[in-house]
Every structure is written in C-alpha cells, then in structure tokens.
Design an enzyme around this catalytic site. Sequence first.
Site, PDB file in Angstrom:
ATOM      1  CG  ASP A   1      -1.936  -1.151   1.365  1.00 19.88           C
ATOM      2  OD1 ASP A   1      -1.808  -2.300   0.570  1.00 19.88           O
ATOM      3  OD2 ASP A   1      -2.688  -1.160   1.928  1.00 19.88           O
TER       4      ASP A   1
ATOM      5  CD  GLU B   1       0.476  -5.075   8.795  1.00 24.21           C
ATOM      6  OE1 GLU B   1       0.471  -4.612   9.838  1.00 24.21           O
ATOM      7  OE2 GLU B   1      -0.106  -4.762   7.740  1.00 24.21           O
TER       8      GLU B   1
END
Length: 446
Positions: A180, A414
């Site tokens: 992203d 993550e």
Amino acid sequence: MEARPALDNGALGREAWSVLGANRTGSCTVPAPGLYPHQWNWDTAFVVAGLARWDTRRAGAELLGLMEGQWRTGMVPHIVFHPSHASHAETYFPGPAFWRSRDHPASPRRVPTSGLTQPPSQALALWWVWRHATDRDEAAALVRRVHPMLVAQHDHIAATRDLGGGGLAAIVHPWESGMDDSPVWDAPLDALPPLHPAYRGREPHGEPHGEPHGEPHGEPQTGHHDRYVWLASRYRDSGYDPAYLHDHPFAVEDPMFNGIWLASCEALAELAPVAGADPAPHREAAERIRAALLERLWFDGLFHARDLRSGRLSPVCAVGSFGPLLDPGLPSDRVDTLVGVLESPRFMGAAGYPVPSCEIRSPQFDRSRYWRGPSWVITNWLLLRAADAHGRTELARLLAAGTLRLVRQAGFRECFDPFDGSGRGSRDFSASAALTLDLLADNVAV
Ligand code: GLC
C-alpha cells in the site's frame, strides 16, 4: 529489539496454529485481530498456501470463502465483508457503506465487498495446495470447483486492466498492489490534482493502531491517505466502470502484480488437466505477459513500475521489482541479474534480515514505515519460492532461514525492521503465521 526467547520449531508451529485459530472468524481467517477484521484477497492466498501441506480442507474453505465475494464480472475484490463479521463492518474504514458494492448489479448479493482487487495470487495458492495436498481427493474436487472461477478472474483482468495497451495489467489504486504505502506510488500520487477539503485526514483504519494488536505504521508522512480515499471514491462513483478507467488519474503497471499474474497463469495451465480444461490459453497468456514485462518494465538491470499517466518508469526500486522472478520461464540471464541485485547491498547484502521492501540506498527508504523499508514474510515467501523454481537453492535457504529467525525472535508480526529484526505493524498476522507453517514443512537448516 523485543526480548523473547527464540522458539524451537515445535513451539513456533504451535504458536502459528494458535494465531490461525484465534483469527478464524466465521467462515474465514481475517488478516489480524482489530486492524484488519475482514477477509482480504492476497492474505487469503497466503493463508491457503501456508495450510497447503497441513490441512487441505481448511485451505479449500478459506479459498471458497474469498470466492463468495467474486463479482459476476470475474473480479475478486480486495476485501470481502462476511456477515459473520458484521459487528466490525463499519468500524473498519473504508467499509461497506463506502464501497457500495450492492449498487453494482454484478456484485454478489450475499456479501458486501470492496470494489478494488489485489494481485491475483489465488491460482498460485491453489496450485500449491494441489502439489502438496494431504488429501488428494479433496484437493482434486477443490481444483475442479475453483479453476473456472479463477479463469474468470484472469479473463476480467485481461479484459479491463490493459490500460497501457501493451499486454500488462494496470493497478488503479495503491491498495491493489498489496504494497500500500510503497514509495513507488509517491510520484503518481503527488501528481494528482489538489483535493477537495472533504477528503483531508481520511485515514483508512480498523481499530486504533495501538497496543495490544500492534504498533502504529507511523504518521502518514506523505499526506497520501486522503488521496487513497479520493481515488477509490472516483472509481466507485463511475459505477466501477471499466471504460472510465481509461481516464482514471492513477494507473500503474506494477512488476509484482504482473509477476504474480504470470505465475498464476502458469498455475492455471498446470491445474487445467485436473479441472478438465485446456492449458493452452493460460500458457499463451503467460508468454504474452512475459514478453510485455521485458519490453515495458525492464530497464537498467531491473524491473520498474510504469506510471501510465506520466509514461515514466519509477526511479524507486522496491521489493516489487523482483516480482517477475516468480515466472518459471524468465530467461536465465535476467534471473542472474535480478538475483545479483537482490543479494547486493541495495537489498539483502546490507540488511540483517531479508528482504527490505525498499532499496536501502533510496532516499525514500525508512526502516520503520510499512512498505517503505521493513521486511515482510509474504514477500520473502514469494521470493524464496521463486528462487526454488529457478534452482537457486542457496538463496531460497537464506530467505527461509532469515524469515524463520524473524518470526522466532519477534513473533508473527505484519513486518519487521530489516536491520535489527524487531516487529512492526500488527501482531498475530495470519499470513506471517501461515507461511511459517509452510517453511516449517521444509525443515530448513537455520
Ligand atoms: C495492508 C497491507 C496489505 C494487506 C492488508 C491486510 O493493507 O499493505 O498487503 O493485504 O493490510 O492484511
């Protein structure tokens, strides 16, 4: 660096299963508690691949859960909002009320979804299940059922996303890349027209990015979050019209998206005989994408993203530049060159842990900001499977061993600081846990 005793393989595996158990909500596994409370597209592919060698049935259920969100156009959305997650639906922004998928006649009636997609990694994951299935009959039934859905997904990409006319797929939003906040999108985002004040400060979010689920990804430094929302609403307001995309202000040919698409075409060809289908169109599609990648994105010894609106190749090299390594048919001289860059101080050579998400010497490199420097299990796993496919077993071993060191020391985060290995972003991240299970099945020497 977080103080935690390094785990042995048995304990690591048990922890991974417990994360996957806790993150299973209703019919699917969500990427992480709190931050990402719905079903995501490429996260599902990674969970499926991670389960492939352990639990065919659950891998299949995850994939079918995602495909419930497929539109009749073939599009597989980047988020599926299952009814079992309804209580979270509007705590996540942008949620169903933003995307308004049900206003589109081709969207599924049962589940609201987003209107964007993500890298078409599902065929790759299905092929991994087929190759390693614990239950062959179950796997064959799954392939027969899902193969036609994935063919429709690929057809939709080919029909609607070749916005450059050269045979590659364009992403129309940074979220479609899965990476992203990569600095690769900075130039095309900065070139957008000034925004209406209504879009200021609309940061996408789940629960606040704080403990206990994780740490902040960092204050948005680039001011791009409002542009994300604006771009998505432009596309939505067109009625998700593919014809509109020719005028949409963001269109980028990303080497990772296209590398995954190509590898998934090869996977569809491999799976075609199981599904009673013809492999030839998928092999031909792979060849077309391979030729287009080399013609359109290869420059100065690396693949670069192409901004279709400016016509320029991105000056920033990021982990996505290695996506075409996923192509088993990439010519060996290109493989050599790419591996040379990957192993050099530009990427792995100067980091303690594989693989920084942005070139270290780039001015945009930031070891803490997500997709602007930190290492991810998901991209490490893609690259190590690519290295394996090209017979680069030592590189694959290094990638696997480095990845296992990260999760042993810092948990299923993550992403991770590529220098000291400390965790970043969400905790208990499903894709990191699932892919660790796949690595454990290899018994890598660490
Ligand atoms: C973030 C990541 C993306 C992932 C999503 C859900 O947006 O950048 O890759 O799919 O979270 O985990």
